[in-house]
Design a protein around this motif. Sequence first.
Motif, PDB file in Angstrom:
ATOM      1  N   UNK A  44       0.864  -1.165  -0.008  1.00 39.69           N
ATOM      2  CA  UNK A  44      -0.122  -0.192   0.069  1.00 39.69           C
ATOM      3  C   UNK A  44       0.900   1.257   0.070  1.00 39.69           C
ATOM      4  N   UNK A  45       1.794   1.296   0.927  1.00 35.86           N
ATOM      5  CA  UNK A  45       2.723   2.384   0.996  1.00 35.86           C
ATOM      6  C   UNK A  45       4.130   1.633   1.102  1.00 35.86           C
ATOM      7  N   UNK A  46       5.072   2.513   0.424  1.00 35.82           N
ATOM      8  CA  UNK A  46       6.665   2.254   0.279  1.00 35.82           C
ATOM      9  C   UNK A  46       7.262   3.296   0.955  1.00 35.82           C
ATOM     10  N   UNK A  47       7.522   3.223   2.270  1.00 43.21           N
ATOM     11  CA  UNK A  47       8.392   4.624   2.496  1.00 43.21           C
ATOM     12  C   UNK A  47       9.715   4.486   2.265  1.00 43.21           C
ATOM     13  N   UNK A  48      10.349   5.706   2.145  1.00 40.57           N
ATOM     14  CA  UNK A  48      11.621   6.095   1.688  1.00 40.57           C
ATOM     15  C   UNK A  48      12.580   5.638   2.973  1.00 40.57           C
ATOM     16  N   UNK A  49      13.695   5.252   2.580  1.00 39.80           N
ATOM     17  CA  UNK A  49      14.635   5.070   3.715  1.00 39.80           C
ATOM     18  C   UNK A  49      15.774   5.994   3.972  1.00 39.80           C
TER      19      UNK A  49
END
Length: 112
Positions: A44-49
């Motif tokens: 659903x969401x892909x957070x940045x790192x």
Amino acid sequence: MPPRSSRPVDSLDDDDYPAYTMGRAADMLGTTPAFLRALGDNRLITPLRSEGGHRRYSRYQLRIAARARELVDQGTQIEAACRIVILEDQLTEAQRINEELRTDETGSQASA
């Protein structure tokens, strides 16, 4: 969901700027870091790192996560909630594109 655009703007005004740590994001949503990880697992969401590998969330991602949380709180399984939110987002984008095309079409007909 990946960031919506790559337009350069002031990071304070940018809804896609990854400003929130996982802990802060979970606090803001009233949920747990495990819930946020589950949203990532369900794409659903892909957070940045960060450079240290820590997840960072944007305001846009937090709004998406909040919608998923509403559905889960209403008894929807997390996998289904993620799919519903993805489909809602796709529908909104399709409607926006259709409206742009209609506007472009009426504008070109008026000038012809």
